[in-house]
Design an enzyme around this catalytic site. Structure first.
Site, PDB file in Angstrom:
ATOM      1  N   ALA A   5     -12.987  -0.426   3.087  1.00  0.00           N
ATOM      2  CA  ALA A   5     -13.621   0.745   3.702  1.00  0.00           C
ATOM      3  C   ALA A   5     -12.699   1.953   3.538  1.00  0.00           C
ATOM      4  O   ALA A   5     -11.497   1.876   3.838  1.00  0.00           O
ATOM      5  CB  ALA A   5     -13.882   0.491   5.183  1.00  0.00           C
ATOM      6  N   THR A  62       0.821  -1.201   0.000  1.00  0.00           N
ATOM      7  CA  THR A  62       0.000   0.000   0.000  1.00  0.00           C
ATOM      8  C   THR A  62       0.862   1.262   0.000  1.00  0.00           C
ATOM      9  O   THR A  62       0.804   2.080  -0.921  1.00  0.00           O
ATOM     10  CB  THR A  62      -0.920  -0.020   1.237  1.00  0.00           C
ATOM     11  OG1 THR A  62      -1.429  -1.350   1.398  1.00  0.00           O
ATOM     12  CG2 THR A  62      -2.073   0.952   1.085  1.00  0.00           C
ATOM     13  N   HIS A  70      -5.549  -3.480  11.860  1.00  0.00           N
ATOM     14  CA  HIS A  70      -5.134  -2.078  11.758  1.00  0.00           C
ATOM     15  C   HIS A  70      -3.848  -1.831  12.544  1.00  0.00           C
ATOM     16  O   HIS A  70      -3.584  -0.710  12.947  1.00  0.00           O
ATOM     17  CB  HIS A  70      -6.247  -1.156  12.268  1.00  0.00           C
ATOM     18  CG  HIS A  70      -7.455  -1.127  11.374  1.00  0.00           C
ATOM     19  ND1 HIS A  70      -8.557  -0.364  11.659  1.00  0.00           N
ATOM     20  CD2 HIS A  70      -7.717  -1.753  10.209  1.00  0.00           C
ATOM     21  CE1 HIS A  70      -9.463  -0.542  10.692  1.00  0.00           C
ATOM     22  NE2 HIS A  70      -8.984  -1.378   9.816  1.00  0.00           N
ATOM     23  N   ASN A  94      -8.081  -6.418   1.693  1.00  0.00           N
ATOM     24  CA  ASN A  94      -8.709  -5.734   2.820  1.00  0.00           C
ATOM     25  C   ASN A  94     -10.196  -5.528   2.509  1.00  0.00           C
ATOM     26  O   ASN A  94     -10.698  -5.934   1.463  1.00  0.00           O
ATOM     27  CB  ASN A  94      -7.968  -4.443   3.182  1.00  0.00           C
ATOM     28  CG  ASN A  94      -8.190  -3.313   2.195  1.00  0.00           C
ATOM     29  OD1 ASN A  94      -8.978  -3.411   1.263  1.00  0.00           O
ATOM     30  ND2 ASN A  94      -7.477  -2.226   2.398  1.00  0.00           N
TER      31      ASN A  94
HETATM   32  C1  LIG Z   1      -8.151  -8.425   6.267  1.00  0.00           C
HETATM   33  C2  LIG Z   1      -7.868  -6.946   6.317  1.00  0.00           C
HETATM   34  C3  LIG Z   1      -8.921  -6.037   6.212  1.00  0.00           C
HETATM   35  C4  LIG Z   1      -8.665  -4.664   6.246  1.00  0.00           C
HETATM   36  N1  LIG Z   1      -9.699  -3.788   6.007  1.00  0.00           N
HETATM   37  C5  LIG Z   1      -9.407  -2.470   5.840  1.00  0.00           C
HETATM   38  C6  LIG Z   1     -10.406  -1.562   5.414  1.00  0.00           C
HETATM   39  O1  LIG Z   1     -11.566  -1.938   5.145  1.00  0.00           O
HETATM   40  N2  LIG Z   1     -10.076  -0.243   5.276  1.00  0.00           N
HETATM   41  C7  LIG Z   1      -8.808   0.210   5.569  1.00  0.00           C
HETATM   42  O2  LIG Z   1      -8.579   1.413   5.469  1.00  0.00           O
HETATM   43  N3  LIG Z   1      -7.852  -0.629   5.977  1.00  0.00           N
HETATM   44  C8  LIG Z   1      -8.111  -1.960   6.090  1.00  0.00           C
HETATM   45  N4  LIG Z   1      -7.120  -2.823   6.451  1.00  0.00           N
HETATM   46  C9  LIG Z   1      -5.792  -2.276   6.795  1.00  0.00           C
HETATM   47  C10 LIG Z   1      -4.981  -1.814   5.588  1.00  0.00           C
HETATM   48  O3  LIG Z   1      -5.262  -2.606   4.452  1.00  0.00           O
HETATM   49  C11 LIG Z   1      -3.503  -1.919   5.961  1.00  0.00           C
HETATM   50  O4  LIG Z   1      -3.263  -1.160   7.137  1.00  0.00           O
HETATM   51  C12 LIG Z   1      -2.582  -1.375   4.868  1.00  0.00           C
HETATM   52  O5  LIG Z   1      -2.912  -1.940   3.619  1.00  0.00           O
HETATM   53  C13 LIG Z   1      -1.138  -1.676   5.221  1.00  0.00           C
HETATM   54  O6  LIG Z   1      -0.291  -1.085   4.254  1.00  0.00           O
HETATM   55  P1  LIG Z   1       1.291  -1.199   4.391  1.00  0.00           P
HETATM   56  O7  LIG Z   1       1.876  -0.460   3.269  1.00  0.00           O
HETATM   57  O8  LIG Z   1       1.670  -0.799   5.805  1.00  0.00           O
HETATM   58  O9  LIG Z   1       1.619  -2.711   4.294  1.00  0.00           O
HETATM   59  P2  LIG Z   1       1.161  -3.775   3.106  1.00  0.00           P
HETATM   60  O10 LIG Z   1       0.127  -3.200   2.234  1.00  0.00           O
HETATM   61  O11 LIG Z   1       0.860  -5.069   3.777  1.00  0.00           O
HETATM   62  O12 LIG Z   1       2.474  -3.903   2.215  1.00  0.00           O
HETATM   63  C14 LIG Z   1       3.679  -4.487   2.633  1.00  0.00           C
HETATM   64  C15 LIG Z   1       4.303  -5.163   1.416  1.00  0.00           C
HETATM   65  O13 LIG Z   1       5.672  -5.454   1.673  1.00  0.00           O
HETATM   66  C16 LIG Z   1       5.969  -6.737   1.168  1.00  0.00           C
HETATM   67  N5  LIG Z   1       7.148  -7.226   1.898  1.00  0.00           N
HETATM   68  C17 LIG Z   1       7.258  -7.488   3.226  1.00  0.00           C
HETATM   69  N6  LIG Z   1       8.522  -7.864   3.512  1.00  0.00           N
HETATM   70  C18 LIG Z   1       9.201  -7.830   2.362  1.00  0.00           C
HETATM   71  C19 LIG Z   1      10.558  -8.090   2.024  1.00  0.00           C
HETATM   72  N7  LIG Z   1      11.472  -8.465   2.955  1.00  0.00           N
HETATM   73  N8  LIG Z   1      10.935  -7.968   0.735  1.00  0.00           N
HETATM   74  C20 LIG Z   1      10.040  -7.600  -0.221  1.00  0.00           C
HETATM   75  N9  LIG Z   1       8.745  -7.327   0.055  1.00  0.00           N
HETATM   76  C21 LIG Z   1       8.348  -7.437   1.326  1.00  0.00           C
HETATM   77  C22 LIG Z   1       4.699  -7.508   1.397  1.00  0.00           C
HETATM   78  O14 LIG Z   1       4.640  -8.666   0.616  1.00  0.00           O
HETATM   79  C23 LIG Z   1       3.628  -6.487   1.071  1.00  0.00           C
HETATM   80  O15 LIG Z   1       3.282  -6.497  -0.290  1.00  0.00           O
HETATM   81  C24 LIG Z   1      -7.345  -4.195   6.432  1.00  0.00           C
HETATM   82  C25 LIG Z   1      -6.294  -5.100   6.528  1.00  0.00           C
HETATM   83  C26 LIG Z   1      -6.530  -6.463   6.448  1.00  0.00           C
HETATM   84  C27 LIG Z   1      -5.366  -7.409   6.517  1.00  0.00           C
END
Ligand SMILES: Cc1cc2nc3c(=O)[nH]c(=O)nc-3n(C[C@H](O)[C@H](O)[C@H](O)COP(=O)(O)OP(=O)(O)OC[C@H]3O[C@@H](n4cnc5c(N)ncnc54)[C@H](O)[C@@H]3O)c2cc1C
Ligand SMILES: *[C@@H]1O[C@H](CO)[C@@H](O)[C@H](O)[C@H]1NC(C)=O
Ligand SMILES: *[C@@H]1O[C@H](CO)[C@@H](O)[C@H](O)[C@H]1NC(C)=O
Ligand SMILES: *[C@@H]1O[C@H](CO)[C@@H](O)[C@H](O)[C@H]1NC(C)=O
Ligand SMILES: *[C@@H]1O[C@H](CO)[C@@H](O)[C@H](O)[C@H]1NC(C)=O
Ligand SMILES: *[C@@H]1O[C@H](CO)[C@@H](O)[C@H](O)[C@H]1NC(C)=O
Ligand SMILES: *[C@@H]1O[C@H](CO)[C@@H](O)[C@H](O)[C@H]1NC(C)=O
Ligand SMILES: *[C@@H]1O[C@H](CO)[C@@H](O)[C@H](O)[C@H]1NC(C)=O
Length: 603
Positions: free
Chosen positions: A135, A43, A539, A132
């Site tokens: 929302a 994300t 979250h 996710n």
């Molecule tokens: C089931 C579920 C429902 C949710 N519902 C909602 C919702 O309705 N509305 C909302 O606002 N939020 C929702 N969330 C929360 C939201 O989706 C997350 O907080 C957000 O997407 C996290 O983004 P991020 O960039 O922190 O991590 P992520 O989007 O998880 O991205 C991290 C990326 O890094 C990669 N990665 C990790 N380690 C390595 C490595 N060593 N080398 C290469 N790649 C790596 C992973 O594969 C992944 O693609 C939900 C989450 C989940 C799991």
């Protein structure tokens, strides 16, 4: 590795004019240098990568693959986001799907019945937005003010983030003729997204689950009327709303980080390394991050960064990779013989994870998933979906409400709990209600109203089990370790029961409460039940906390730069100073936009 034909859906005609689709994937196994290297195509990662790629060369290192291939249409059709993602199951019996999910097992802790929780995290381009619940809304203004105050930087106030919120999305208002539900009042600011084609598509479901309208009516009886300005206005507490979802209304498909920012790669200088794991961040003698050691299916090589490395591996893996790369609490690094680049005690600390509990009944109104589960309906609803982007398949819940505990129940809370709750800004809500419906195998519908605590006081942490990134991080959620959280969850269940005893709920519920169940009555019984049944809302935030230099647990400064080194930032939910009292994706996209601007401005 995958069929070329299967990738064709990734092409959008406008994008193809700039760059052919096969040109966005890098050659694995070969050392290369880019201006910026982004670790994690999730994300935060895809959002910042695509903005940086407007003016520089960018590599995206993503451990997972492409979900349109690895997960069929289940990450694409909105209803399937609720019903066809079995691998988000938190129980120890979850069906492992390592081609989509990291298969992390977290410890809930002694105050949550020592349970093991499968904590789903996206492992695919798009990260957690690939499954996710879609929302979309924004936190209350007071939460952003607290963020700004905590880092001494007014960039994080709601008003100052607003241009970045708007830049990240394109809004389409509700199509009431498709929704066919005149009893769902929707108010919103039509300027909440910009007018210049922000990548993430935000829209209201093109169909409304009939059972959900009854649950919504029931929740509103808690004195939580429909918000006059919608839940992206900076005001949420004391109101309900039919909120928009990250769905592209044109064909009613999920608008993930991959379909939005990721596909900007067709226009810009961004190269993607799928199925490639970052194994270590590399530093030179001056503690400047110079690149990343990576592995594509076991083949090691190096991707160098002429300018900076951006870490966007998510709330568990960003602190994990920092620690194995030599940035973290000295004692942890020494225990695993990891050479110390910087002793930074906050790495992996400050894990905020708001927990949730539901109350469930059978209801006599069919929910969307129940309708879609009946084979007799398949031809018509499939046609409605494919031809009109409408009907049950196009829709994924979308009713929320937020409140502070009302005085009737507040007066029963201990002084310590009140002190903890009152330490938050005045508009920060305490309880969130989410309504949902699910099919039963006998064709009936069960309805769940869940309550998530929005001021969690318990803190968890991330540790490492080895210096080898292949070994998963150790996650201690530490749920309910604070007596305040214990009191608040008991109050939450009482409040849920008030919802279910309302007039609208009485008209649809059938039989007795399924969960927690009639034998769960006293405060002690309720707490015992919640210890064994609470779930995450996924979250989790704060494990590479943004703060001021020297603050307890601070890992990055207000430009997301890691303290004690140069050339390294963290841009994902781990960098949030706390879990926002809101679903985080909208804020994360705005945050990534803001840091991309900082970088372009030389900050
Ligand atoms: C089931 C579920 C429902 C949710 N519902 C909602 C919702 O309705 N509305 C909302 O606002 N939020 C929702 N969330 C929360 C939201 O989706 C997350 O907080 C957000 O997407 C996290 O983004 P991020 O960039 O922190 O991590 P992520 O989007 O998880 O991205 C991290 C990326 O890094 C990669 N990665 C990790 N380690 C390595 C490595 N060593 N080398 C290469 N790649 C790596 C992973 O594969 C992944 O693609 C939900 C989450 C989940 C799991
Ligand atoms: C790739 O880079 C690494 C680290 O700089 C180096 O050890 C290795 O020899 C390089 N490989 C090739 C094929 O140049
Ligand atoms: C970066 O690229 C964008 C989009 O092409 C452009 O609007 C902007 O002016 C560029 N910024 C810099 C600093 O070159
Ligand atoms: C999803 O894909 C499956 C398998 O091809 C198909 O049976 C189903 O109809 C599809 N669903 C939708 C809503 O298109
Ligand atoms: C709303 O849906 C109807 C019915 O499918 C369609 O005819 C109309 O064009 C849609 N309106 C907008 C503004 O897209
Ligand atoms: C709202 O309208 C829909 C569509 O007409 C209907 O199915 C549902 O029962 C209504 N809900 C309430 C609470 O009246
Ligand atoms: C709680 O606070 C109130 C008001 O400040 C005070 O009167 C009361 O004694 C306190 N109770 C306890 C148990 O400390
Ligand atoms: C890291 O762990 C993996 C999986 O156990 C193993 O295959 C690999 O050889 C290890 N790497 C090192 C450098 O020890």
């Amino acid at each position: 590795m995958w069929s070329l034909l299967a990738l064709l859906p990734l092409i959008s005609p406008a994008a193809a004019a700039h760059r052919r689709w096969e040109s966005i994937f890098a050659m694995p196994g070969v050392n290369a240098t880019y201006d910026y290297v982004v670790i994690g195509g999730g994300t935060g990662g895809l959002a910042i990568a695509s903005r940086l790629a407007e003016n520089a060369s960018v590599a995206v290192i993503e451990a997972g693959g492409i979900y349109e291939i690895d997960n069929g249409n289940r990450s694409v059709v909105p209803l399937y986001g609720l019903t066809q993602i079995p691998f988000i199951d938190t129980s120890p019996n979850f069906p492992p799907s390592p081609w989509m999910d990291w298969v992390l097992i977290a410890e809930a802790g002694a105050d949550a019945a020592d349970r093991q929780i499968h904590y789903a995290q996206g492992k695919t381009l798009g990260g957690s937005t690939s499954f996710n619940t879609m929302a979309y809304h924004r936190a209350p203004k007071g939460a952003y003010q607290r963020w700004a105050d905590g880092v001494d930087d007014d960039s994080y106030t709601f008003d100052n983030l607003l241009p970045y919120f708007r830049k990240s999305c394109t809004l389409t208002g509700p199509n009431q003729s498709k929704r066919k539900a005149t009893n769902t009042t929707i108010n919103y600011d039509s300027n909440m997204c910009g007018d210049s084609g922000g990548p993430v598509k935000v829209s209201w479901n093109n169909w409304v689950d009939p059972a959900l309208t009854w649950l919504a009516a029931a929740v509103q009886t808690l004195s939580l009327p429909i918000s006059p300005e919608g839940f992206s206005s900076g005001k949420i507490t004391g109101h309900s709303a039919w909120i928009p979802m990250t769905i592209d209304p044109k064909d009613a498909t999920r608008s993930s980080a991959e379909t939005s920012y990721g596909r900007e790669a067709f226009r810009h200088n961004m190269m993607i390394y799928p199925r490639t794991q970052a194994t270590k961040i590399l530093f030179n003698a001056n503690k400047k991050a110079t690149g990343v050691e990576v592995s594509t299916m076991g083949v090691p090589y190096t991707i160098s960064a002429a300018n900076e490395v951006i870490l966007s591996a998510g709330v568990f893996h960003s602190p994990h990779l920092l620690m194995v790369s030599g940035i973290g609490p000295a004692a942890t690094l020494q225990a695993h013989n990891i050479p110390i680049i910087n002793d930074l005690p906050g790495v992996g600390q400050n894990l905020w994870d708001p927990i949730s509990i539901g109350s469930i009944y059978v209801v006599n109104v069919a929910g969307g998933a129940t309708i879609a589960a009946d084979p007799a309906n398949w031809p018509s609803i499939l046609q409605e979906y494919l031809q009109d982007a409408a009907g049950p398949y196009s829709s994924a819940a979308g009713f929320l409400a937020f409140e502070k505990i009302p005085s009737s129940l507040r007066s029963g809370l201990s002084n310590k709990t009140l002190t903890d709750l009152d330490s938050f800004p005045a508009d920060w809500p305490e309880l969130e209600y989410i309504a949902g419906t699910f099919p039963m195998s006998d064709g009936s519908t069960i309805a769940s109203i869940s309550c998530t605590i929005q001021k969690p006081i318990s803190r968890g942490s991330i540790d490492i089990m080895s210096s080898n990134i292949s070994h998963p991080p150790a996650i201690s959620l530490n749920w309910l370790s604070s007596p305040t959280d214990q009191e608040v969850v008991v109050t939450a269940v009482k409040r849920l029961r008030q919802v279910w005893s309302s007039v609208p709920a009485s008209m649809i519920k059938v039989g007795d409460e399924i969960a927690p169940g009639g034998n769960v009555q006293t405060d002690a019984e309720i707490l015992e039940y919640v210890r064994g049944a609470a779930n995450p809302l996924w979250h989790a935030s704060g494990t590479c906390k943004m703060g001021k230099a020297g603050n307890v647990n601070a890992v990055v400064d207000s430009h997301a730069r890691v303290f004690g080194v140069t050339g390294l930032r963290v841009v994902d939910t781990s960098a949030f100073p706390f879990a926002l009292p809101a679903h985080p994706q909208g804020t994360l996209y705005a945050f990534a936009e803001k840091i991309a601007d900082d970088i372009k401005n030389g900050d």
